[in-house]
Design a protein around this motif. Structure first.
Motif, PDB file in Angstrom:
ATOM      1  N   LEU A   1       0.721  -1.122  -0.156  1.00 57.24           N
ATOM      2  CA  LEU A   1       0.118  -0.023  -0.147  1.00 57.24           C
ATOM      3  C   LEU A   1       0.875   1.269  -0.075  1.00 57.24           C
ATOM      4  CD1 LEU A   1      -3.001   0.289   0.031  1.00 57.24           C
ATOM      5  CD2 LEU A   1      -2.824   0.680   2.648  1.00 57.24           C
ATOM      6  N   SER A   2       2.109   1.293   0.723  1.00 53.52           N
ATOM      7  CA  SER A   2       2.981   2.452   0.979  1.00 53.52           C
ATOM      8  C   SER A   2       3.509   2.641  -0.514  1.00 53.52           C
ATOM      9  CB  SER A   2       3.866   2.200   1.940  1.00 53.52           C
ATOM     10  OG  SER A   2       5.007   1.367   1.501  1.00 53.52           O
ATOM     11  N   GLN A   3       3.795   1.605  -1.075  1.00 51.65           N
ATOM     12  CA  GLN A   3       4.472   1.825  -2.511  1.00 51.65           C
ATOM     13  C   GLN A   3       3.523   2.390  -3.602  1.00 51.65           C
ATOM     14  OE1 GLN A   3       5.916  -2.415  -2.760  1.00 51.65           O
ATOM     15  NE2 GLN A   3       7.792  -1.658  -1.724  1.00 51.65           N
ATOM     16  N   ALA A   4       2.245   1.740  -3.379  1.00 49.41           N
ATOM     17  CA  ALA A   4       1.409   2.057  -4.372  1.00 49.41           C
ATOM     18  C   ALA A   4       0.970   3.643  -4.130  1.00 49.41           C
ATOM     19  CB  ALA A   4       0.008   1.033  -4.307  1.00 49.41           C
ATOM     20  N   MET A   5       0.902   4.084  -2.896  1.00 56.47           N
ATOM     21  CA  MET A   5       0.467   5.394  -2.797  1.00 56.47           C
ATOM     22  C   MET A   5       1.453   6.301  -2.665  1.00 56.47           C
ATOM     23  SD  MET A   5      -2.882   4.788  -0.391  1.00 56.47           S
ATOM     24  CE  MET A   5      -2.194   4.951   1.134  1.00 56.47           C
ATOM     25  N   GLY A   6       2.537   5.940  -2.634  1.00 52.84           N
ATOM     26  CA  GLY A   6       3.661   6.824  -2.414  1.00 52.84           C
ATOM     27  C   GLY A   6       3.902   7.460  -1.232  1.00 52.84           C
ATOM     28  N   LYS A   7       3.615   6.803  -0.160  1.00 54.92           N
ATOM     29  CA  LYS A   7       3.718   7.258   1.325  1.00 54.92           C
ATOM     30  C   LYS A   7       4.521   6.214   1.945  1.00 54.92           C
ATOM     31  CE  LYS A   7       0.408  10.316   0.776  1.00 54.92           C
ATOM     32  NZ  LYS A   7       0.713  11.550   0.900  1.00 54.92           N
ATOM     33  N   THR A   8       5.190   6.653   3.163  1.00 55.58           N
ATOM     34  CA  THR A   8       6.049   5.940   3.942  1.00 55.58           C
ATOM     35  C   THR A   8       5.240   5.052   4.662  1.00 55.58           C
ATOM     36  OG1 THR A   8       6.092   7.123   5.930  1.00 55.58           O
ATOM     37  CG2 THR A   8       7.829   7.806   4.187  1.00 55.58           C
ATOM     38  N   VAL A   9       5.913   3.669   5.175  1.00 56.71           N
ATOM     39  CA  VAL A   9       5.359   2.673   5.691  1.00 56.71           C
ATOM     40  C   VAL A   9       4.664   3.475   7.192  1.00 56.71           C
ATOM     41  CG1 VAL A   9       5.520   0.622   6.999  1.00 56.71           C
ATOM     42  CG2 VAL A   9       6.663   0.839   4.644  1.00 56.71           C
ATOM     43  N   THR A  10       5.606   4.191   7.773  1.00 56.92           N
ATOM     44  CA  THR A  10       5.150   4.844   8.983  1.00 56.92           C
ATOM     45  C   THR A  10       3.863   5.581   8.917  1.00 56.92           C
ATOM     46  OG1 THR A  10       7.628   5.018   9.278  1.00 56.92           O
ATOM     47  CG2 THR A  10       6.112   6.072  10.827  1.00 56.92           C
ATOM     48  N   ASP A  11       3.913   6.300   7.612  1.00 61.46           N
ATOM     49  CA  ASP A  11       2.673   7.226   7.600  1.00 61.46           C
ATOM     50  C   ASP A  11       1.450   6.133   7.699  1.00 61.46           C
ATOM     51  OD1 ASP A  11       3.870   9.536   7.166  1.00 61.46           O
ATOM     52  OD2 ASP A  11       3.982   9.568   5.006  1.00 61.46           O
ATOM     53  N   ILE A  12       1.429   4.998   7.007  1.00 58.49           N
ATOM     54  CA  ILE A  12       0.457   4.080   6.624  1.00 58.49           C
ATOM     55  C   ILE A  12       0.108   3.557   8.025  1.00 58.49           C
ATOM     56  CG2 ILE A  12      -0.425   2.136   5.746  1.00 58.49           C
ATOM     57  CD1 ILE A  12       0.262   3.781   3.300  1.00 58.49           C
ATOM     58  N   ILE A  13       1.058   3.262   8.701  1.00 61.44           N
ATOM     59  CA  ILE A  13       0.899   2.454  10.228  1.00 61.44           C
ATOM     60  C   ILE A  13       0.159   3.592  11.212  1.00 61.44           C
ATOM     61  CG2 ILE A  13       2.102   1.667  12.114  1.00 61.44           C
ATOM     62  CD1 ILE A  13       3.877   0.294  10.210  1.00 61.44           C
ATOM     63  N   LYS A  14       0.874   4.930  10.869  1.00 63.49           N
ATOM     64  CA  LYS A  14       0.078   5.877  11.827  1.00 63.49           C
ATOM     65  C   LYS A  14      -1.313   6.298  11.449  1.00 63.49           C
ATOM     66  CE  LYS A  14       3.972   9.010  12.912  1.00 63.49           C
ATOM     67  NZ  LYS A  14       4.702  10.334  12.378  1.00 63.49           N
TER      68      LYS A  14
ATOM     69  N   ALA B   1      -6.937   5.753   2.318  1.00 63.83           N
ATOM     70  CA  ALA B   1      -6.434   6.705   0.894  1.00 63.83           C
ATOM     71  C   ALA B   1      -7.222   7.826   0.869  1.00 63.83           C
ATOM     72  CB  ALA B   1      -6.699   5.533  -0.140  1.00 63.83           C
ATOM     73  N   ALA B   2      -8.600   7.587   1.150  1.00 67.81           N
ATOM     74  CA  ALA B   2      -9.314   8.769   1.009  1.00 67.81           C
ATOM     75  C   ALA B   2      -8.810  10.008   1.855  1.00 67.81           C
ATOM     76  CB  ALA B   2     -10.865   8.665   1.445  1.00 67.81           C
ATOM     77  N   ASP B   3      -8.385   9.754   2.990  1.00 66.78           N
ATOM     78  CA  ASP B   3      -7.927  10.796   3.676  1.00 66.78           C
ATOM     79  C   ASP B   3      -6.790  11.486   3.178  1.00 66.78           C
ATOM     80  OD1 ASP B   3      -9.178  10.872   6.336  1.00 66.78           O
ATOM     81  OD2 ASP B   3      -7.579  10.405   7.551  1.00 66.78           O
ATOM     82  N   TRP B   4      -5.972  10.999   1.947  1.00 61.88           N
ATOM     83  CA  TRP B   4      -5.179  11.609   1.421  1.00 61.88           C
ATOM     84  C   TRP B   4      -5.776  12.100  -0.042  1.00 61.88           C
ATOM     85  CZ3 TRP B   4      -2.166   7.284   3.705  1.00 61.88           C
ATOM     86  CH2 TRP B   4      -1.196   7.657   4.809  1.00 61.88           C
ATOM     87  N   GLY B   5      -7.059  11.810  -0.005  1.00 61.24           N
ATOM     88  CA  GLY B   5      -7.465  12.231  -1.570  1.00 61.24           C
ATOM     89  C   GLY B   5      -7.285  11.238  -2.569  1.00 61.24           C
ATOM     90  N   ILE B   6      -6.726  10.025  -2.145  1.00 61.25           N
ATOM     91  CA  ILE B   6      -6.352   8.990  -3.146  1.00 61.25           C
ATOM     92  C   ILE B   6      -7.744   8.034  -3.293  1.00 61.25           C
ATOM     93  CG2 ILE B   6      -5.078   7.262  -3.820  1.00 61.25           C
ATOM     94  CD1 ILE B   6      -2.575   8.625  -2.061  1.00 61.25           C
ATOM     95  N   THR B   7      -8.060   7.748  -4.539  1.00 61.35           N
ATOM     96  CA  THR B   7      -9.008   6.628  -4.721  1.00 61.35           C
ATOM     97  C   THR B   7      -8.544   5.302  -4.957  1.00 61.35           C
ATOM     98  OG1 THR B   7      -9.415   8.030  -6.309  1.00 61.35           O
ATOM     99  CG2 THR B   7     -11.520   7.085  -5.416  1.00 61.35           C
ATOM    100  N   VAL B   8      -8.949   4.406  -4.170  1.00 65.44           N
ATOM    101  CA  VAL B   8      -8.415   2.882  -4.366  1.00 65.44           C
ATOM    102  C   VAL B   8      -9.588   2.101  -5.402  1.00 65.44           C
ATOM    103  CG1 VAL B   8      -8.253   0.481  -3.290  1.00 65.44           C
ATOM    104  CG2 VAL B   8      -7.402   2.890  -2.214  1.00 65.44           C
TER     105      VAL B   8
END
Ligand code: GTP
Ligand code: MG
Length: 370
Positions: A9-22, A46-53
């Motif tokens: 998920l972190s790779q797909a969304m361009g976020k760090t693993v820590t961001d995702i876990i938080k 993802a919606a929180d970051w404005g990303i659609t899954v």
């Protein structure tokens, strides 16, 4: 059961693993880097970051193979009906199939040996009918057990001197369950003790009311032995087929069902197939059950080599790696890789089913002993 790991998920969304876990913690989910996150949770996050899954279902090779091309009514043309002959033991199924075949053999062919390929086509006034030459019951049960429906019309043979018998009733039930119209051939009318009216009477008990008594069941009195009324029977079959308005698209990759197959000493695996959609060509790669191969040659019901087979045509196919089973479906594949995947999926499925069966048997045995 679609899921994704935190890392993916972190790779797909361009976020760090820590961001995702938080983020997940804010949602009340305690996750590690390799944790599987379900599609719903991933969407909320993802919606929180404005990303659609976009949730993609995992597709099996079997599902890809089952995909149908886009078709419009204009692509469809009439195809011959596929007919199975059914009835009680000794009521004359084989004799009738022989009579139909012979009635239709053109003069030039007379005396020549007609190849037996388990199905044949006859032609009346330019209209074709395909007959499955396999014993009706076996064909029906074997095919239906595999979910294949090949028959458009059932011809129910009832001997006029014997009447409705247990397998007649079985045949009626098979045809009804498959939603296939029945044409009744009241056979052996040449016999002195033939009582066709009694047959009609008995048929009403099973919901088949003949036309002259106000019903819609077509009956034709025939004699397979004396070759009587065979033409009339064929005409009635064509009439029923016309009402059914049977159509297929000949301009697509072929699909159909294996009618029978065996290992030939000289020719290798030989399968008689019925083409149900599209046109089968020499050189096509087909998957039939768990067998694969390039169609090397095709032989029609008259023993002639043919280059193509169109909808409702039965042909012998040479070139398969293995002997498929009667009732297996076949499809033309454009990618050899897909063929391999489909076969491995089918082999695994068969193994699983086999395991289920054997474990069930041993459990049953266990209970029997108790
Ligand atoms: P199974 O395959 O064993 O179930 O039999 P079947 O339904 O295929 O019957 P088959 O064609 O083998 O015929 C059985 C017997 O009935 C044979 O002896 C045939 O010669 C005879 N028979 C078939 N049709 C007719 C007919 O129209 N008239 C008379 N008199 N005999 C017939
Ligand atoms: Mg027979």
């Amino acid at each position: 059961d679609e899921s994704v790991t935190v890392l993916e998920l972190s790779q797909a969304m361009g976020k760090t693993v820590t961001d995702i876990i938080k983020k997940l913690m804010q949602l009340g989910v305690l996750a590690t880097i390799n944790q599987e996150i379900d599609a719903d949770t991933a969407s909320i996050l993802a919606a929180d970051w404005g990303i659609t899954v976009e949730v993609k279902k995992s597709v099996t090779a079997e599902e890809i193979l089952a995909e149908e091309p886009d078709e419009t009514d204009e692509d469809l043309i009439h195809r011959p009906p596929v007919v199975t002959v059914m009835g009680h033991v000794d009521h004359g199924k084989t004799s009738l199939l022989d009579a139909i075949r012979e009635t239709n053999v053109i003069a030039s062919e007379a005396g020549g040996i007609t190849q037996h390929i388990g199905a044949y086509q006859v032609e009346i006034d330019g209209k074709k009918i395909t007959f499955l030459d396999t014993p009706g019951h076996e064909a029906f049960t074997a095919m239906r057990a595999r979910g294949a429906q090949v028959t458009d019309i059932a011809v129910l043979v009832v001997a006029a001197d014997d009447g409705v018998m247990p397998q007649t009733v079985e045949a009626i039930n098979h045809a009804k369950a498959a939603g296939v119209p029945i044409v009744v051939a009241i056979n052996k009318i040449d016999k002195p003790d033939a009582t066709p009216d009694r047959v009609k009477q008995e048929l009403t008990e099973y919901g088949l009311v003949v036309e002259e008594w106000g019903g819609d069941t077509i009956t034709v009195p025939v004699s397979a032995k004396a070759r009587q009324n065979i033409d009339q029977l064929l005409e009635m079959i064509l009439l029923v087929a016309e009402v059914q308005d049977l159509k297929a698209n000949p301009e697509r990759a072929a699909r159909g069902t294996v009618i029978e197959a065996q290992l030939d000493k000289g020719r290798g695996p030989v399968a008689t197939v019925l083409v149900q959609k599209g046109t089968l060509n020499i050189g096509d790669v087909i998957v039939a059950g768990t067998a694969v191969g390039k169609v090397r040659a095709m032989v029609d019901d008259k023993g002639r080599r043919v280059k193509k087979a169109d909808p409702s045509m039965p042909v012998e196919v040479l070139g398969l790696s293995d002997v498929p089973q009667a009732g297996d479906t076949f499809s033309v594949v454009t990618e050899e890789k897909l063929a391999k995947q489909v076969i491995s999926e089918r082999v695994n499925k068969r193994k699983e089913e086999e395991q289920k069966r054997t474990s069930k048997v041993s459990l049953d045995d266990l209970f029997k002993q108790i």
